[in-house]
Design a protein around this motif. Structure first.
Motif, PDB file in Angstrom:
ATOM      1  N   SER A   1      36.494 -49.677 -30.389  1.00  0.00           N
ATOM      2  CA  SER A   1      37.713 -49.997 -31.106  1.00  0.00           C
ATOM      3  C   SER A   1      37.703 -49.330 -32.470  1.00  0.00           C
ATOM      4  CB  SER A   1      37.837 -51.507 -31.235  1.00  0.00           C
ATOM      5  OG  SER A   1      36.863 -52.005 -32.125  1.00  0.00           O
ATOM      6  N   ASN A   2      38.852 -49.274 -33.109  1.00  0.00           N
ATOM      7  CA  ASN A   2      39.008 -48.663 -34.432  1.00  0.00           C
ATOM      8  C   ASN A   2      38.543 -47.209 -34.465  1.00  0.00           C
ATOM      9  OD1 ASN A   2      40.075 -51.024 -35.460  1.00  0.00           O
ATOM     10  ND2 ASN A   2      38.067 -51.801 -36.047  1.00  0.00           N
ATOM     11  N   GLY A   3      38.691 -46.482 -33.351  1.00  0.00           N
ATOM     12  CA  GLY A   3      38.349 -45.063 -33.337  1.00  0.00           C
ATOM     13  C   GLY A   3      36.870 -44.764 -33.326  1.00  0.00           C
ATOM     14  N   TYR A   4      36.028 -45.734 -33.001  1.00  0.00           N
ATOM     15  CA  TYR A   4      34.576 -45.530 -33.013  1.00  0.00           C
ATOM     16  C   TYR A   4      34.052 -45.487 -31.586  1.00  0.00           C
ATOM     17  CZ  TYR A   4      29.608 -46.348 -33.778  1.00  0.00           C
ATOM     18  OH  TYR A   4      28.243 -46.251 -33.777  1.00  0.00           O
ATOM     19  N   VAL A   5      33.328 -44.425 -31.259  1.00  0.00           N
ATOM     20  CA  VAL A   5      32.733 -44.289 -29.938  1.00  0.00           C
ATOM     21  C   VAL A   5      31.268 -43.910 -30.105  1.00  0.00           C
ATOM     22  CG1 VAL A   5      32.742 -42.978 -27.776  1.00  0.00           C
ATOM     23  CG2 VAL A   5      34.890 -43.543 -28.896  1.00  0.00           C
ATOM     24  N   GLN A   6      30.402 -44.597 -29.375  1.00  0.00           N
ATOM     25  CA  GLN A   6      28.991 -44.249 -29.410  1.00  0.00           C
ATOM     26  C   GLN A   6      28.525 -43.979 -27.987  1.00  0.00           C
ATOM     27  OE1 GLN A   6      26.413 -47.125 -31.216  1.00  0.00           O
ATOM     28  NE2 GLN A   6      24.584 -45.919 -30.851  1.00  0.00           N
ATOM     29  N   LEU A   7      27.918 -42.809 -27.785  1.00  0.00           N
ATOM     30  CA  LEU A   7      27.430 -42.431 -26.469  1.00  0.00           C
ATOM     31  C   LEU A   7      25.916 -42.572 -26.431  1.00  0.00           C
ATOM     32  CD1 LEU A   7      29.572 -39.206 -25.950  1.00  0.00           C
ATOM     33  CD2 LEU A   7      30.028 -41.504 -25.100  1.00  0.00           C
ATOM     34  N   GLY A   8      25.381 -42.828 -25.260  1.00  0.00           N
ATOM     35  CA  GLY A   8      23.936 -42.938 -25.104  1.00  0.00           C
ATOM     36  C   GLY A   8      23.277 -41.570 -25.143  1.00  0.00           C
ATOM     37  N   TYR A   9      21.968 -41.567 -25.142  1.00  0.00           N
ATOM     38  CA  TYR A   9      21.204 -40.328 -25.157  1.00  0.00           C
ATOM     39  C   TYR A   9      21.163 -39.713 -23.764  1.00  0.00           C
ATOM     40  CZ  TYR A   9      19.515 -41.917 -29.666  1.00  0.00           C
ATOM     41  OH  TYR A   9      19.429 -42.339 -30.954  1.00  0.00           O
ATOM     42  N   VAL A  10      21.133 -38.400 -23.723  1.00  0.00           N
ATOM     43  CA  VAL A  10      20.989 -37.667 -22.470  1.00  0.00           C
ATOM     44  C   VAL A  10      19.803 -36.732 -22.637  1.00  0.00           C
ATOM     45  CG1 VAL A  10      22.067 -35.978 -20.928  1.00  0.00           C
ATOM     46  CG2 VAL A  10      23.443 -37.757 -21.985  1.00  0.00           C
ATOM     47  N   SER A  11      18.998 -36.620 -21.593  1.00  0.00           N
ATOM     48  CA  SER A  11      17.820 -35.773 -21.667  1.00  0.00           C
ATOM     49  C   SER A  11      17.845 -34.751 -20.543  1.00  0.00           C
ATOM     50  CB  SER A  11      16.562 -36.639 -21.561  1.00  0.00           C
ATOM     51  OG  SER A  11      15.416 -35.819 -21.535  1.00  0.00           O
ATOM     52  N   PHE A  12      17.566 -33.496 -20.887  1.00  0.00           N
ATOM     53  CA  PHE A  12      17.427 -32.430 -19.905  1.00  0.00           C
ATOM     54  C   PHE A  12      16.031 -31.859 -20.062  1.00  0.00           C
ATOM     55  CE2 PHE A  12      21.961 -32.497 -20.877  1.00  0.00           C
ATOM     56  CZ  PHE A  12      22.501 -32.602 -19.615  1.00  0.00           C
ATOM     57  N   GLY A  13      15.373 -31.636 -18.981  1.00  0.00           N
ATOM     58  CA  GLY A  13      14.043 -31.041 -19.052  1.00  0.00           C
ATOM     59  C   GLY A  13      13.201 -31.464 -17.873  1.00  0.00           C
ATOM     60  N   LEU A  14      11.990 -30.946 -17.850  1.00  0.00           N
ATOM     61  CA  LEU A  14      11.067 -31.264 -16.773  1.00  0.00           C
ATOM     62  C   LEU A  14      10.318 -32.553 -17.100  1.00  0.00           C
ATOM     63  CD1 LEU A  14       9.607 -27.697 -16.201  1.00  0.00           C
ATOM     64  CD2 LEU A  14      11.320 -28.880 -14.828  1.00  0.00           C
ATOM     65  N   PRO A  15      10.206 -33.453 -16.127  1.00  0.00           N
ATOM     66  CA  PRO A  15       9.468 -34.688 -16.379  1.00  0.00           C
ATOM     67  C   PRO A  15       7.967 -34.452 -16.285  1.00  0.00           C
ATOM     68  CG  PRO A  15      10.271 -34.668 -14.130  1.00  0.00           C
ATOM     69  CD  PRO A  15      10.812 -33.427 -14.798  1.00  0.00           C
ATOM     70  N   PHE A  16       7.212 -35.311 -16.922  1.00  0.00           N
ATOM     71  CA  PHE A  16       5.757 -35.297 -16.800  1.00  0.00           C
ATOM     72  C   PHE A  16       5.333 -36.622 -16.188  1.00  0.00           C
ATOM     73  CE2 PHE A  16       1.833 -36.904 -18.847  1.00  0.00           C
ATOM     74  CZ  PHE A  16       0.932 -36.138 -18.134  1.00  0.00           C
ATOM     75  N   GLU A  17       4.655 -36.569 -15.072  1.00  0.00           N
ATOM     76  CA  GLU A  17       4.158 -37.765 -14.418  1.00  0.00           C
ATOM     77  C   GLU A  17       2.651 -37.621 -14.273  1.00  0.00           C
ATOM     78  OE1 GLU A  17       4.666 -40.191 -10.217  1.00  0.00           O
ATOM     79  OE2 GLU A  17       6.153 -38.715 -10.812  1.00  0.00           O
ATOM     80  N   PRO A  18       1.878 -38.471 -14.967  1.00  0.00           N
ATOM     81  CA  PRO A  18       0.417 -38.345 -14.888  1.00  0.00           C
ATOM     82  C   PRO A  18      -0.080 -38.545 -13.465  1.00  0.00           C
ATOM     83  CG  PRO A  18       1.058 -40.041 -16.466  1.00  0.00           C
ATOM     84  CD  PRO A  18       2.295 -39.564 -15.800  1.00  0.00           C
ATOM     85  N   THR A  19      -1.143 -37.819 -13.121  1.00  0.00           N
ATOM     86  CA  THR A  19      -1.719 -37.925 -11.786  1.00  0.00           C
ATOM     87  C   THR A  19      -2.968 -38.797 -11.776  1.00  0.00           C
ATOM     88  OG1 THR A  19      -3.005 -35.918 -12.134  1.00  0.00           O
ATOM     89  CG2 THR A  19      -0.854 -35.685 -11.070  1.00  0.00           C
ATOM     90  N   SER A  20      -3.286 -39.414 -12.890  1.00  0.00           N
ATOM     91  CA  SER A  20      -4.466 -40.278 -12.970  1.00  0.00           C
ATOM     92  C   SER A  20      -4.372 -41.375 -11.916  1.00  0.00           C
ATOM     93  CB  SER A  20      -4.577 -40.902 -14.358  1.00  0.00           C
ATOM     94  OG  SER A  20      -5.657 -41.808 -14.406  1.00  0.00           O
ATOM     95  N   THR A  21      -5.456 -41.618 -11.213  1.00  0.00           N
ATOM     96  CA  THR A  21      -5.447 -42.617 -10.140  1.00  0.00           C
ATOM     97  C   THR A  21      -5.939 -43.980 -10.606  1.00  0.00           C
ATOM     98  OG1 THR A  21      -7.660 -41.937  -9.463  1.00  0.00           O
ATOM     99  CG2 THR A  21      -5.786 -40.876  -8.373  1.00  0.00           C
ATOM    100  N   ASP A  22      -6.320 -44.089 -11.864  1.00  0.00           N
ATOM    101  CA  ASP A  22      -6.922 -45.330 -12.355  1.00  0.00           C
ATOM    102  C   ASP A  22      -6.034 -46.014 -13.398  1.00  0.00           C
ATOM    103  OD1 ASP A  22      -8.938 -47.235 -12.351  1.00  0.00           O
ATOM    104  OD2 ASP A  22      -9.978 -46.286 -14.032  1.00  0.00           O
ATOM    105  N   VAL A  23      -4.709 -45.779 -13.344  1.00  0.00           N
ATOM    106  CA  VAL A  23      -3.792 -46.336 -14.335  1.00  0.00           C
ATOM    107  C   VAL A  23      -3.593 -47.822 -14.083  1.00  0.00           C
ATOM    108  CG1 VAL A  23      -1.454 -46.235 -15.267  1.00  0.00           C
ATOM    109  CG2 VAL A  23      -2.637 -44.143 -14.647  1.00  0.00           C
TER     110      VAL A  23
END
Length: 131
Positions: A1-23
């Motif tokens: 309202s009142n001319g105010y707009v807020q957008l969320g964050y957007v991310s582009f890129g390659l993800p990193f997923e750890p391969t550790s088996t003991d997490v």
């Protein structure tokens, strides 16, 4: 309202997923309010309001050399000042609340890789998100 707009964050890129088996799939989510409280001469409490934040510690034991190199690259780009997305897999955690499992935060301090044996490292770090 009142001319105010807020957008969320957007991310582009390659993800990193750890391969550790003991997490460890459990973790602690800490909500913090660093506002100091003082008493006036009359005994009333006065609060110097500061921004609230939440943080979590992520532990990656017996991390591979490949994961080590990836995290070093991420840290060299972000350091402790630039925020990034951290998404914890709800199927591997103790919570299904996606609001708790998604953070747009930053490293709280420098990374300290502990060499274990034969190209395996231990690492734990804290991610801090402003609220």
């Amino acid at each position: 309202s009142n001319g105010y707009v807020q957008l969320g964050y957007v991310s582009f890129g390659l993800p990193f997923e750890p391969t550790s088996t003991d997490v460890d799939p459990s973790w602690a989510l800490t909500m913090s309010d660093p506002s100091p409280a003082e008493r006036s001469l009359g005994g009333q409490l006065y609060y110097d309001r500061r921004d609230k934040f939440r943080s979590t510690e992520i532990k990656l034991p017996l991390m591979s050399n490949t994961d080590h190199d990836q995290l070093q690259s991420i840290f060299s780009i972000t350091g402790i000042a630039l925020p990034f997305f951290v998404l914890i897999d709800p199927t591997l955690s103790v919570s299904a609340n996606l609001g708790e499992l998604s953070m747009y935060g930053r490293f709280k301090e420098d990374l300290n890789f502990e060499y274990r044996i034969s190209d395996l490292y231990d690492l734990s770090f804290v991610i801090e998100e402003s609220l």
